[in-house]
Enzyme design. Structure first.
Site, PDB file in Angstrom:
ATOM      1  N   ASN A  10      56.255  46.209  36.368  1.00  0.00           N
ATOM      2  CA  ASN A  10      55.315  45.471  37.218  1.00  0.00           C
ATOM      3  C   ASN A  10      55.966  44.133  37.533  1.00  0.00           C
ATOM      4  O   ASN A  10      55.947  43.206  36.717  1.00  0.00           O
ATOM      5  CB  ASN A  10      53.986  45.279  36.481  1.00  0.00           C
ATOM      6  CG  ASN A  10      52.952  44.533  37.315  1.00  0.00           C
ATOM      7  OD1 ASN A  10      53.242  44.054  38.407  1.00  0.00           O
ATOM      8  ND2 ASN A  10      51.748  44.422  36.794  1.00  0.00           N
ATOM      9  N   ARG A  95      54.753  49.501  39.822  1.00  0.00           N
ATOM     10  CA  ARG A  95      53.498  49.094  40.460  1.00  0.00           C
ATOM     11  C   ARG A  95      53.840  48.435  41.786  1.00  0.00           C
ATOM     12  O   ARG A  95      54.619  47.488  41.851  1.00  0.00           O
ATOM     13  CB  ARG A  95      52.745  48.099  39.581  1.00  0.00           C
ATOM     14  CG  ARG A  95      51.441  47.640  40.227  1.00  0.00           C
ATOM     15  CD  ARG A  95      50.904  46.386  39.584  1.00  0.00           C
ATOM     16  NE  ARG A  95      49.650  45.968  40.216  1.00  0.00           N
ATOM     17  CZ  ARG A  95      49.262  44.712  40.328  1.00  0.00           C
ATOM     18  NH1 ARG A  95      50.014  43.732  39.844  1.00  0.00           N
ATOM     19  NH2 ARG A  95      48.119  44.420  40.906  1.00  0.00           N
ATOM     20  N   HIS A 184      43.582  47.000  42.753  1.00  0.00           N
ATOM     21  CA  HIS A 184      43.278  47.420  41.375  1.00  0.00           C
ATOM     22  C   HIS A 184      43.036  48.928  41.307  1.00  0.00           C
ATOM     23  O   HIS A 184      42.334  49.419  40.424  1.00  0.00           O
ATOM     24  CB  HIS A 184      42.032  46.696  40.820  1.00  0.00           C
ATOM     25  CG  HIS A 184      42.187  45.225  40.656  1.00  0.00           C
ATOM     26  ND1 HIS A 184      41.136  44.347  40.856  1.00  0.00           N
ATOM     27  CD2 HIS A 184      43.241  44.461  40.296  1.00  0.00           C
ATOM     28  CE1 HIS A 184      41.552  43.105  40.640  1.00  0.00           C
ATOM     29  NE2 HIS A 184      42.826  43.155  40.292  1.00  0.00           N
ATOM     30  N   HIS A 212      35.926  45.837  37.615  1.00  0.00           N
ATOM     31  CA  HIS A 212      37.182  45.352  37.041  1.00  0.00           C
ATOM     32  C   HIS A 212      37.134  43.830  37.084  1.00  0.00           C
ATOM     33  O   HIS A 212      37.314  43.215  38.136  1.00  0.00           O
ATOM     34  CB  HIS A 212      38.363  45.881  37.858  1.00  0.00           C
ATOM     35  CG  HIS A 212      39.701  45.389  37.388  1.00  0.00           C
ATOM     36  ND1 HIS A 212      40.610  46.197  36.734  1.00  0.00           N
ATOM     37  CD2 HIS A 212      40.287  44.173  37.473  1.00  0.00           C
ATOM     38  CE1 HIS A 212      41.696  45.501  36.450  1.00  0.00           C
ATOM     39  NE2 HIS A 212      41.514  44.258  36.886  1.00  0.00           N
ATOM     40  N   ARG A 245      39.874  32.699  43.078  1.00  0.00           N
ATOM     41  CA  ARG A 245      39.616  33.147  44.449  1.00  0.00           C
ATOM     42  C   ARG A 245      38.122  33.098  44.743  1.00  0.00           C
ATOM     43  O   ARG A 245      37.294  33.418  43.894  1.00  0.00           O
ATOM     44  CB  ARG A 245      40.129  34.571  44.669  1.00  0.00           C
ATOM     45  CG  ARG A 245      41.621  34.734  44.496  1.00  0.00           C
ATOM     46  CD  ARG A 245      42.026  36.184  44.733  1.00  0.00           C
ATOM     47  NE  ARG A 245      43.383  36.432  44.263  1.00  0.00           N
ATOM     48  CZ  ARG A 245      43.747  37.510  43.586  1.00  0.00           C
ATOM     49  NH1 ARG A 245      42.863  38.449  43.297  1.00  0.00           N
ATOM     50  NH2 ARG A 245      45.005  37.662  43.198  1.00  0.00           N
ATOM     51  N   GLU A 337      35.816  43.612  29.479  1.00  0.00           N
ATOM     52  CA  GLU A 337      35.955  44.226  28.161  1.00  0.00           C
ATOM     53  C   GLU A 337      35.537  43.305  27.026  1.00  0.00           C
ATOM     54  O   GLU A 337      35.125  43.785  25.958  1.00  0.00           O
ATOM     55  CB  GLU A 337      37.411  44.663  27.943  1.00  0.00           C
ATOM     56  CG  GLU A 337      37.866  45.787  28.862  1.00  0.00           C
ATOM     57  CD  GLU A 337      39.372  46.002  28.812  1.00  0.00           C
ATOM     58  OE1 GLU A 337      39.976  45.683  27.755  1.00  0.00           O
ATOM     59  OE2 GLU A 337      39.939  46.467  29.814  1.00  0.00           O
ATOM     60  N   GLU A 388      46.371  50.325  32.963  1.00  0.00           N
ATOM     61  CA  GLU A 388      47.084  50.551  34.219  1.00  0.00           C
ATOM     62  C   GLU A 388      48.507  51.050  33.992  1.00  0.00           C
ATOM     63  O   GLU A 388      49.014  51.865  34.770  1.00  0.00           O
ATOM     64  CB  GLU A 388      47.088  49.257  35.035  1.00  0.00           C
ATOM     65  CG  GLU A 388      45.691  48.853  35.492  1.00  0.00           C
ATOM     66  CD  GLU A 388      45.663  47.515  36.202  1.00  0.00           C
ATOM     67  OE1 GLU A 388      45.829  47.496  37.427  1.00  0.00           O
ATOM     68  OE2 GLU A 388      45.467  46.495  35.505  1.00  0.00           O
TER      69      GLU A 388
END
Length: 416
Positions: A10, A95, A184, A212, A245, A337, A388
């Site tokens: 990634n 990714r 995502h 997410h 954001r 989580e 992921e």
């Protein structure tokens, strides 16, 4: 012995994350992070995971570019007997953030595929260039090995046109590839399937709203294993309130800032992507710190939290309407989580939708998928840790080693 390992890469703008997995039992052999690439304070942290008990190794000092970063990671893997030259390595999975409409599945990287990823740079200027750099370096290190692109956008290509299209002039939109792509995707794919498994059902029999919630945050509505709506759009800026954001905002705000505040396009871009969200509202983008401040009576932190939750509720309600029937709402990623207060607040007041959270179950900390809703709730509420890297490894390995695959390259598809 048949090759059975997959290296997942990634590559970010100034970092490279990597994991090496053994696909026979889907176990991790090693993982690492190279950060602050190009700076004097570059750092590589490598963690050998095979056998357990091994301490992470760290090296500091300037790592000039991604090429040097990947070579440094390869050296660490070699030191563990897991070098990139191993015949046990089946493929490298990358990714890639933006695949546009062309790539709806994992794809073996060829020169033409790489050119298409480059053509998508204008719609992903912060992400695709770094992904491309990682791909080029890895191909140079192992030109004989299949390299697979797994796209963040791929899972969302099933969204119907009514959800994907913006209500602007069609010719302009098509000329500049303006539409909802979503991001995502590997996380939403993994979590929606894992939620179905948690319920003891097949993915095609379950409708799930996936939340997410990390520093970047997105929601998706998944009907029978297929994504039908998602909150991020042309870019990862749209949708939920995030760490830095803004999420949804009246587009005319940009015109107003340009005319009234004299801000340039680049300044507005920085404002909405890096100085907004939770950080813009209260100065912190760490939910743990925000909760601490709330407990101390900080009104700015409390308002930021309320705005964050209000947006979440709006999306849960909207996606319940889109799906018609909801079997589960699944929380995932760092905040989803780990923050019980976020989960509790997001579901509070939605009892008429069949949703509820059991306070005792919600307070439990665990790395395992679990239900946090009471038995009487009509809709399950779940916490499902995302993975992921494992999703990328699974898709990569299925493509290059599955039935009908060819290790010589070309395009391939798997059901993601």
């Amino acid at each position: 012995m048949e090759p059975h390992r997959v290296l997942v890469l990634n590559s970010g703008s100034s970092s490279v994350k990597y994991q090496l997995l053994d696909m026979r039992d889907r176990s991790r052999l090693a993982s690492g992070l190279v950060e602050r690439i190009g700076e004097e304070t570059s750092r590589l942290v490598h963690t050998p995971l095979a056998g357990g008990g091994a301490e992470p190794r760290e090296r500091t000092g300037r790592i000039v570019d991604h090429d040097a970063a990947l070579k440094a990671a390869a050296e660490e893997l070699t030191a563990d007997g897991l070098g990139l030259d191993s015949p046990e390595l089946a493929a490298i999975g990358h990714r890639v953030v933006h695949g546009g409409l062309k790539f709806s599945a994992p794809t073996v990287i060829t020169d033409e595929v790489l050119k298409e990823i480059e053509r998508l740079v204008p719609v992903a200027p912060l992400h695709n260039p770094a992904n491309i750099t990682g791909i080029r370096t890895a191909r140079a290190l192992r030109p004989d090995l299949p390299q697979v692109a797994v796209f963040d956008t791929a899972f969302h290509t099933t969204i119907p046109e009514a959800a994907a299209r913006y209500a602007i002039d069609v010719e302009t939109a098509d000329a500049h590839r303006i539409r909802r792509y979503g991001f995502h995707g590997t996380s939403h794919a993994y979590v929606s399937r894992r939620t179905a498994k948690l319920l003891g059902k097949a993915p095609e029999d379950v409708n799930v709203i996936v939340l997410h919630l990390g520093n970047g945050a997105s929601a998706s509505a998944v009907a029978g294993g297929r994504c039908v709506e998602t909150s991020m759009g042309l870019t990862p800026l749209e949708g939920l309130v995030m760490g830095t954001r803004s999420g949804d905002i009246d587009p005319a705000v940009t015109f107003h800032l340009k005319r009234v505040a004299g801000m340039s396009t680049d300044e507005i871009d920085v404002l909405l992507n890096k100085r907004s969200g939770l950080a813009g509202l209260c100065g912190d983008n760490d939910m743990r710190e925000i909760r601490r401040r709330i407990e101390e009576g900080d009104e700015r932190a409390a308002l930021a939290f309320d705005i964050y939750i209000h947006r979440l509720k709006k999306y849960i309600g909207a996606y319940a309407a889109v799906l018609g029937r909801v079997d589960a709402v699944a929380f995932t990623a760092g905040v989803g989580e780990n923050s019980a207060p976020v989960r509790e607040a997001a579901i509070a007041g939605l009892e008429e939708f069949g949703l509820a959270v059991d306070a005792g179950l919600n307070a439990v900390r665990s790395g395992e998928p679990r239900l946090i809703s009471p038995e009487y709730a009509r809709v399950a509420v779940a916490v499902v840790p995302t993975d992921e890297e494992l999703e990328i490894a699974d898709q990569t390995f299925t493509l290059v080693e599955g039935p009908g695959s060819s290790r010589s390259g070309g395009l391939g598809e798997v059901d993601n």
